[in-house]
Scaffold this motif. Structure first.
Motif, PDB file in Angstrom:
ATOM      1  N   TYR A   4      -7.922   4.930  -5.635  1.00  0.00           N
ATOM      2  CA  TYR A   4      -6.916   4.352  -6.034  1.00  0.00           C
ATOM      3  C   TYR A   4      -7.468   2.923  -6.536  1.00  0.00           C
ATOM      4  CZ  TYR A   4      -3.615   7.161  -3.538  1.00  0.00           C
ATOM      5  OH  TYR A   4      -2.740   8.216  -3.087  1.00  0.00           O
ATOM      6  N   ARG A   5      -6.860   2.362  -7.556  1.00  0.00           N
ATOM      7  CA  ARG A   5      -7.225   1.088  -8.113  1.00  0.00           C
ATOM      8  C   ARG A   5      -6.014   0.104  -8.014  1.00  0.00           C
ATOM      9  NH1 ARG A   5      -9.762   1.051 -14.102  1.00  0.00           N
ATOM     10  NH2 ARG A   5      -8.459   3.029 -14.088  1.00  0.00           N
ATOM     11  N   LYS A   6      -6.293  -0.971  -7.524  1.00  0.00           N
ATOM     12  CA  LYS A   6      -5.239  -2.231  -7.293  1.00  0.00           C
ATOM     13  C   LYS A   6      -5.625  -3.224  -8.052  1.00  0.00           C
ATOM     14  CE  LYS A   6      -3.242  -4.670  -3.441  1.00  0.00           C
ATOM     15  NZ  LYS A   6      -1.730  -4.302  -3.635  1.00  0.00           N
ATOM     16  N   LYS A   7      -4.735  -3.636  -8.565  1.00  0.00           N
ATOM     17  CA  LYS A   7      -5.034  -5.030  -9.525  1.00  0.00           C
ATOM     18  C   LYS A   7      -4.444  -6.233  -8.417  1.00  0.00           C
ATOM     19  CE  LYS A   7      -4.094  -3.363 -14.164  1.00  0.00           C
ATOM     20  NZ  LYS A   7      -3.202  -3.524 -15.483  1.00  0.00           N
ATOM     21  N   SER A  55      -0.443  -6.150  -6.831  1.00  0.00           N
ATOM     22  CA  SER A  55       0.247  -5.080  -7.340  1.00  0.00           C
ATOM     23  C   SER A  55      -0.016  -3.786  -6.512  1.00  0.00           C
ATOM     24  CB  SER A  55      -0.320  -4.898  -8.954  1.00  0.00           C
ATOM     25  OG  SER A  55      -1.734  -4.674  -8.611  1.00  0.00           O
ATOM     26  N   LYS A  56       0.808  -2.885  -6.989  1.00  0.00           N
ATOM     27  CA  LYS A  56       0.816  -1.605  -6.172  1.00  0.00           C
ATOM     28  C   LYS A  56      -0.341  -0.957  -6.591  1.00  0.00           C
ATOM     29  CE  LYS A  56       3.554   2.785  -5.237  1.00  0.00           C
ATOM     30  NZ  LYS A  56       4.665   3.421  -5.626  1.00  0.00           N
ATOM     31  N   ALA A  57      -0.991  -0.130  -5.789  1.00  0.00           N
ATOM     32  CA  ALA A  57      -2.144   0.603  -6.002  1.00  0.00           C
ATOM     33  C   ALA A  57      -1.839   1.733  -7.065  1.00  0.00           C
ATOM     34  CB  ALA A  57      -2.732   1.028  -4.661  1.00  0.00           C
ATOM     35  N   GLU A  58      -2.566   2.066  -7.774  1.00  0.00           N
ATOM     36  CA  GLU A  58      -2.416   3.286  -8.724  1.00  0.00           C
ATOM     37  C   GLU A  58      -3.565   4.503  -8.500  1.00  0.00           C
ATOM     38  OE1 GLU A  58      -2.864   1.798 -12.670  1.00  0.00           O
ATOM     39  OE2 GLU A  58      -1.079   0.538 -12.746  1.00  0.00           O
ATOM     40  N   TRP A 106       0.893  -1.202   0.017  1.00  0.00           N
ATOM     41  CA  TRP A 106       0.019   0.274  -0.011  1.00  0.00           C
ATOM     42  C   TRP A 106       0.814   1.324  -0.072  1.00  0.00           C
ATOM     43  CZ3 TRP A 106      -4.281   1.444  -1.742  1.00  0.00           C
ATOM     44  CH2 TRP A 106      -4.797   2.607  -1.299  1.00  0.00           C
ATOM     45  N   ASP A 107       0.409   2.451  -0.513  1.00  0.00           N
ATOM     46  CA  ASP A 107       1.132   3.587  -0.667  1.00  0.00           C
ATOM     47  C   ASP A 107       1.200   4.417   0.610  1.00  0.00           C
ATOM     48  OD1 ASP A 107       2.192   5.951  -1.090  1.00  0.00           O
ATOM     49  OD2 ASP A 107       0.728   6.681  -2.629  1.00  0.00           O
TER      50      ASP A 107
END
Length: 318
Positions: free
Chosen positions: A238-241, A245-248, A210-211
């Protein structure tokens, strides 16, 4: 003050085009609500709309509002400060409050306080309740940190899955959300301890990537169409795959306070509720949106730009 906003478009909302103007009808203390500060909304198995507020629990039949406060033989409500709602397949309505958990049994129209840890003197602030695919009840609660409890459908009592102690000197702002992905994993977002994943079968848990610049999670939504996770925070969306994966960050909502994320009527649509910018109908494929907010001269606009809860009932009303 925040108001419950009901969108009466019925079948029309299911066929409306992107950008279609929506008209809102308002339900407030003038109509019998115990408070205009709405925290959650739910429809039960027999069609009643339950409305949790900062000062009381309400039940709406489409015509009149009834305040459900534990009087008139209705049983016990743990606190009038009601935070969250959930309904299981047996028709029970679970009610999270500032001082614990209550459950309404629709079969007998009565309510009772339900202990999380077997101690009648323990008072947990309930942040979210989630009913999983197996009808298990998950509860995120606060008391010196974040507690996650689970009661499976065949169990009588709750058990504590984890306890995340507050970071030193950090105990402000209690927000949290629970969702389930298509593999049965339980995702828990917290305002002070980041994002966690729990294997619902064996119950091991682990912290997810997480960021650290945006740790204050307020809401989660699992996208059944893409298999991804949408994360609302106090500083953006945020969108997280999944799974790791890292959240975008979604630039459109940069630095905005996101209070609620909910499915739209189209696979590429999300409804985003913000703290002071109103309601967004967001196209996740194109990045375009339609914004709905308060307009002084328009009586069918939103009454306030703070959207704390979004719910879509069985009749197609948002």
């Amino acid at each position: 003050m925040r108001n419950l906003v009901l969108l009466f478009v019925g079948w029309f909302i299911q066929i409306c085009l992107w950008g279609q103007e929506l008209n809102f009808r308002h339900l407030s203390v003038e109509n019998g609500l115990s408070s205009n500060h709405i925290t959650d909304v739910l429809q039960d198995s027999i069609g009643f709309i339950w409305i949790a507020t900062a000062n009381g629990l309400n039940r709406y039949d489409g015509y009149e509002v009834e305040v459900v406060d534990g009087t008139n033989g209705q049983g016990d409500l743990a606190s009038s400060v009601t935070n969250c709602l959930a309904s299981d397949t047996r028709g029970n309505v679970w009610i999270g409050t500032r001082r614990g958990l209550s459950v309404w049994d629709t079969r007998v129209a009565a309510m009772a306080i339900f202990s999380l840890d077997g101690n009648a003197n323990s008072f947990y602030n309930i942040g979210d309740i989630y009913i999983d695919q197996q009808d298990g009840v998950w509860v995120l609660a606060e008391q010196g940190g974040f507690h996650l409890f689970l009661k499976r459908a065949n169990e009588t009592n709750f058990r504590r899955i984890f306890f995340l102690k507050d970071p030193p000197g950090d105990s402000k702002g209690f927000y949290g959300s629970i969702v389930e992905d298509r593999d049965g994993n339980i995702w828990v977002g917290t305002s002070r301890r980041g994002l966690w994943r729990v294997d619902s079968k064996d119950l091991p848990f682990q912290e997810e990537l997480w960021d650290p610049a945006a740790p204050l999670i307020t809401s989660l939504y699992f996208d059944v169409h893409t298999g991804g996770l949408w994360v609302g925070t106090l500083s953006g969306l945020y969108r997280k795959k999944l799974p790791h994966s890292k959240a975008e960050e979604v630039p459109l909502f940069n630095k905005q306070i996101i209070r609620s994320v909910y499915a739209g009527t189209h696979p590429d649509q999300l409804f985003i509720g913000t703290d002071d910018q109103g309601l967004f109908s967001f196209n996740t494929s194109t990045g375009t949106y339609t914004k709905y907010g308060y307009q002084l001269e328009v009586p069918t606009s939103l009454r306030h730009n703070a959207i704390t809860a979004i719910y879509h009932d069985k009749q197609g009303i948002l």
